[in-house]
Design a protein around this motif. Structure first.
Motif, PDB file in Angstrom:
ATOM      1  N   ARG A 181       0.861  -1.183   0.000  1.00 58.68           N
ATOM      2  CA  ARG A 181       0.000   0.000   0.000  1.00 58.68           C
ATOM      3  C   ARG A 181       0.895   1.230   0.000  1.00 58.68           C
ATOM      4  O   ARG A 181       1.734   1.412   0.885  1.00 58.68           O
ATOM      5  CB  ARG A 181      -0.906  -0.006   1.236  1.00 58.68           C
ATOM      6  N   PRO A 182       0.729   2.106  -0.981  1.00 58.49           N
ATOM      7  CA  PRO A 182       1.652   3.246  -1.071  1.00 58.49           C
ATOM      8  C   PRO A 182       1.416   4.282   0.025  1.00 58.49           C
ATOM      9  O   PRO A 182       0.295   4.472   0.491  1.00 58.49           O
ATOM     10  CB  PRO A 182       1.345   3.838  -2.450  1.00 58.49           C
ATOM     11  N   THR A 183       2.493   4.912   0.432  1.00 58.68           N
ATOM     12  CA  THR A 183       2.413   6.049   1.337  1.00 58.68           C
ATOM     13  C   THR A 183       2.171   7.295   0.499  1.00 58.68           C
ATOM     14  O   THR A 183       2.908   7.582  -0.429  1.00 58.68           O
ATOM     15  CB  THR A 183       3.727   6.195   2.125  1.00 58.68           C
ATOM     16  N   ASP A 184       1.105   8.030   0.828  1.00 55.27           N
ATOM     17  CA  ASP A 184       0.735   9.203   0.036  1.00 55.27           C
ATOM     18  C   ASP A 184       1.521  10.429   0.483  1.00 55.27           C
ATOM     19  O   ASP A 184       1.599  10.732   1.682  1.00 55.27           O
ATOM     20  CB  ASP A 184      -0.759   9.485   0.166  1.00 55.27           C
ATOM     21  N   LEU A 185       2.085  11.134  -0.495  1.00 53.09           N
ATOM     22  CA  LEU A 185       2.866  12.335  -0.252  1.00 53.09           C
ATOM     23  C   LEU A 185       2.527  13.396  -1.287  1.00 53.09           C
ATOM     24  O   LEU A 185       1.963  13.076  -2.344  1.00 53.09           O
ATOM     25  CB  LEU A 185       4.368  12.025  -0.319  1.00 53.09           C
ATOM     26  N   GLU A 187      10.732   1.900 -10.089  1.00 54.48           N
ATOM     27  CA  GLU A 187       9.761   2.188 -11.146  1.00 54.48           C
ATOM     28  C   GLU A 187       8.937   3.405 -10.756  1.00 54.48           C
ATOM     29  O   GLU A 187       8.611   3.602  -9.583  1.00 54.48           O
ATOM     30  CB  GLU A 187       8.833   0.991 -11.375  1.00 54.48           C
ATOM     31  N   ALA A 188       8.610   4.221 -11.736  1.00 49.19           N
ATOM     32  CA  ALA A 188       7.744   5.382 -11.540  1.00 49.19           C
ATOM     33  C   ALA A 188       6.707   5.391 -12.656  1.00 49.19           C
ATOM     34  O   ALA A 188       7.064   5.354 -13.839  1.00 49.19           O
ATOM     35  CB  ALA A 188       8.559   6.668 -11.557  1.00 49.19           C
ATOM     36  N   ARG A 189       5.446   5.439 -12.290  1.00 52.84           N
ATOM     37  CA  ARG A 189       4.362   5.379 -13.290  1.00 52.84           C
ATOM     38  C   ARG A 189       3.318   6.436 -12.952  1.00 52.84           C
ATOM     39  O   ARG A 189       2.848   6.515 -11.812  1.00 52.84           O
ATOM     40  CB  ARG A 189       3.744   3.989 -13.302  1.00 52.84           C
ATOM     41  N   GLN A 220       2.978   6.928  -9.101  1.00 54.75           N
ATOM     42  CA  GLN A 220       3.052   5.717  -8.293  1.00 54.75           C
ATOM     43  C   GLN A 220       4.477   5.175  -8.387  1.00 54.75           C
ATOM     44  O   GLN A 220       4.964   4.884  -9.485  1.00 54.75           O
ATOM     45  CB  GLN A 220       2.042   4.681  -8.784  1.00 54.75           C
ATOM     46  N   LEU A 221       5.142   5.055  -7.250  1.00 56.51           N
ATOM     47  CA  LEU A 221       6.569   4.734  -7.210  1.00 56.51           C
ATOM     48  C   LEU A 221       6.821   3.439  -6.447  1.00 56.51           C
ATOM     49  O   LEU A 221       6.300   3.253  -5.337  1.00 56.51           O
ATOM     50  CB  LEU A 221       7.348   5.872  -6.538  1.00 56.51           C
ATOM     51  N   ALA A 267       6.165   1.178  -1.338  1.00 58.25           N
ATOM     52  CA  ALA A 267       5.649   1.975  -2.449  1.00 58.25           C
ATOM     53  C   ALA A 267       5.269   3.360  -1.956  1.00 58.25           C
ATOM     54  O   ALA A 267       4.916   3.550  -0.784  1.00 58.25           O
ATOM     55  CB  ALA A 267       4.444   1.283  -3.078  1.00 58.25           C
ATOM     56  N   LEU A 268       5.356   4.309  -2.858  1.00 57.71           N
ATOM     57  CA  LEU A 268       4.997   5.689  -2.560  1.00 57.71           C
ATOM     58  C   LEU A 268       4.048   6.197  -3.627  1.00 57.71           C
ATOM     59  O   LEU A 268       4.097   5.764  -4.781  1.00 57.71           O
ATOM     60  CB  LEU A 268       6.237   6.585  -2.531  1.00 57.71           C
ATOM     61  N   SER A 269       3.204   7.145  -3.240  1.00 59.30           N
ATOM     62  CA  SER A 269       2.337   7.838  -4.185  1.00 59.30           C
ATOM     63  C   SER A 269       2.521   9.330  -3.950  1.00 59.30           C
ATOM     64  O   SER A 269       2.436   9.802  -2.811  1.00 59.30           O
ATOM     65  CB  SER A 269       0.871   7.447  -3.963  1.00 59.30           C
ATOM     66  N   ALA A 270       2.802  10.062  -5.026  1.00 54.72           N
ATOM     67  CA  ALA A 270       3.071  11.489  -4.882  1.00 54.72           C
ATOM     68  C   ALA A 270       2.402  12.273  -6.002  1.00 54.72           C
ATOM     69  O   ALA A 270       2.374  11.826  -7.148  1.00 54.72           O
ATOM     70  CB  ALA A 270       4.575  11.755  -4.895  1.00 54.72           C
ATOM     71  N   ARG A 271       1.900  13.459  -5.657  1.00 54.73           N
ATOM     72  CA  ARG A 271       1.335  14.289  -6.708  1.00 54.73           C
ATOM     73  C   ARG A 271       2.440  14.778  -7.650  1.00 54.73           C
ATOM     74  O   ARG A 271       2.271  14.802  -8.862  1.00 54.73           O
ATOM     75  CB  ARG A 271       0.607  15.490  -6.107  1.00 54.73           C
ATOM     76  N   PHE A 272       3.587  15.127  -7.077  1.00 54.39           N
ATOM     77  CA  PHE A 272       4.697  15.632  -7.880  1.00 54.39           C
ATOM     78  C   PHE A 272       5.939  14.775  -7.652  1.00 54.39           C
ATOM     79  O   PHE A 272       6.231  14.369  -6.523  1.00 54.39           O
ATOM     80  CB  PHE A 272       5.001  17.090  -7.526  1.00 54.39           C
ATOM     81  N   PHE A 273       6.672  14.541  -8.741  1.00 49.91           N
ATOM     82  CA  PHE A 273       7.884  13.729  -8.698  1.00 49.91           C
ATOM     83  C   PHE A 273       9.028  14.582  -9.234  1.00 49.91           C
ATOM     84  O   PHE A 273       8.961  15.081 -10.363  1.00 49.91           O
ATOM     85  CB  PHE A 273       7.690  12.468  -9.544  1.00 49.91           C
TER      86      PHE A 273
END
Length: 485
Positions: free
Chosen positions: A4-8, A109-111, A120-121, A128-134
């Protein structure tokens, strides 16, 4: 992705100068929901990787500190790697960045999820990580380049790369071979030659070498540097001085004639042997490759235990290096001071944007980005020190700071608009890229082979203009160049 990704809000790839600058400016703009991911086990980026003997920055240290964070602790005008790393560590401590870093972990991986407007990283530790901006702040000097020499791995002595220098290695009284004659070699050779049993430098192409205007900073210098107006003025003075060097890349200028004369005079004074001097004289125009600044490189090559070999390398044996004249140069250690692979940026990381297209596929032939920052089809992705943002004359930090401000402005625009993402328009990207390549065609950088160019001959590393021009174009984004979705 199984975890489960951590949201950032923001994920930053890389804890070098660019990553630190981005993190600090995020905090200053009120964004604390970010994370720096760094595959090395410590912060520093290129200054974590480059720990070879003699490693130092090749621009004056006042210009190699951020405008918002002057460093009164410099001990020399040209700081060494350890001193720069201490500056980076102090920045991290002062701004509490350690709590927002994950070291020793790589993004695999970054998608981009267009529907969610998020990246989604996947990480190599299974998380896993989830970010609005990469933000990719790895820069071009992160992936070591090994020389393409037959049987290199067959060498049975110590095989070293300057960008992966092991701690505690002792090369005293050893027969040392060095491949490469760029800035790294110009620092390594003087550090190793005095204590070597023999040092052999394998030169393919001689470089232009200028005197380094170095000096030790005393107590008065450091005391004055603690006054913000003095620190700002000293930095500005060096920045403007370095800009004069940019004029030296333009044909017919007084600066070019003066720099060429200075380099030739430096060689003449430091190398009295006419034969050695001839082999150290470049046959291409000054500035085509990165200029070396050194006061002791030539002197180290003139030592009795040093040898300059200009015959081409034909292979490597268990005992040493073979050259075209049939000689086998027997060695205890072989050092590859061959720099970094600047032609395959972010090649090890699959970054997938819209329509399933990867950045690697997009950049397979010619890496390019809008002012080195954004690429069409990869929304909410920002690069620092991307294609065509390098310089041959000044500090990279002068480019990093406006790049960070550009990315922050784009992030604010997304949040204020209520949209999910921002992407550079293909026509804006194409026009800017064409303008850069038009200006580079016929320039001094087009007149020889260097790491500024890829295999097709395209100049992918250098910005063609002056630093101020780039700053003005980038710091405040042109809203018409971007679309929101």
């Amino acid at each position: 992705m199984h975890a489960r990704p951590t949201d950032l809000e923001v994920v930053i790839l890389g804890a070098g100068m660019s990553g630190l600058c981005m993190a600090i400016q995020l905090q200053r703009s009120g964004i604390d929901d970010y994370l720096i991911v760094e595959k090395s086990h410590g912060l520093g980026g290129t200054w974590w990787d480059n720990r070879y003997p003699g490693a130092q920055v090749d621009v004056p240290a006042p210009a190699y500190s951020f405008s918002f964070a002057p460093n009164p602790e410099w001990t020399h005008r040209f700081a060494d790697a350890a001193e720069i790393h201490r500056y980076q560590q102090r920045l991290a401590e002062q701004h509490g960045l350690a709590a927002r870093m994950r070291l020793g972990v790589a993004i695999t991986e970054a998608r981009f999820d267009a529907q969610a407007g998020r990246w989604q990283l996947s990480l190599d530790d299974g998380s896993a990580l989830s970010a609005r901006f990469f933000v990719c702040s790895t820069g071009p000097l992160s992936r070591p380049r090994w020389p393409d020499i037959p049987d290199l791995a067959s060498f049975k002595g110590q095989l070293l790369h300057s960008a992966r220098w092991p701690a505690g290695v002792d090369l005293g009284d050893k027969r040392i071979g060095v491949i490469g004659t760029g800035s790294t070699a110009s620092q390594l050779v003087p550090a190793l030659a005095p204590t070597a049993a023999r040092l052999t430098l394998f030169q393919r192409t001689p470089n232009w070498v200028m005197p380094r205007l170095d000096r030790r900073y005393g107590a008065l210098d450091r005391w004055l540097a603690r006054f913000p107006p003095y620190a700002a003025l000293a930095r500005l003075a060096w920045v403007q001085f370095l800009e004069l060097g940019r004029r030296g890349f333009d044909e017919g200028t007084l600066a070019r004639r003066a720099m060429t004369a200075a380099a030739r005079g430096h060689l003449r004074r430091q190398v009295p042997d006419a034969g050695l001097r001839e082999r150290l004289t470049p046959r291409y125009p000054l500035g085509c490759k990165r200029i070396i600044y050194s006061n002791d490189y030539f002197g180290a090559l003139a030592l009795p235990q040093s040898e300059l070999v200009t015959e081409a390398i034909t292979g490597v044996t268990e005992r040493g290096v073979l050259t075209l004249d049939g000689r086998e140069h027997q060695l205890d250690a072989l050092i590859c001071a061959t720099g970094f692979d600047t032609t395959q940026l972010l090649a090890e990381l699959p970054i997938t944007g819209l329509d399933g297209r990867t950045l690697g596929e997009t950049w397979r032939v010619n890496p390019s980005a809008y002012f080195g920052l954004t690429v069409p089809g990869f929304p909410n992705l920002f690069l620092t020190l991307g294609p065509n943002t390098g310089t041959g004359h000044t500090s990279t930090l002068l480019f990093i700071e406006p790049q960070v401000q550009h990315a922050l402005a784009c992030m604010r625009r997304v949040k204020q608009s209520g949209k999910r993402w921002i992407d550079v328009r293909p026509e804006a990207f194409a026009a800017q890229d064409a303008n850069v390549q038009r200006r580079l065609a016929g320039s001094v950088w087009s007149r020889c082979s260097s790491w500024y160019r890829n295999d097709s001959g395209r100049i992918i590393a250098i910005w063609p203009g002056f630093t101020g021009e780039y700053d003005r174009a980038v710091r405040r984004p042109d809203e018409a160049a971007y679309e929101l979705g």
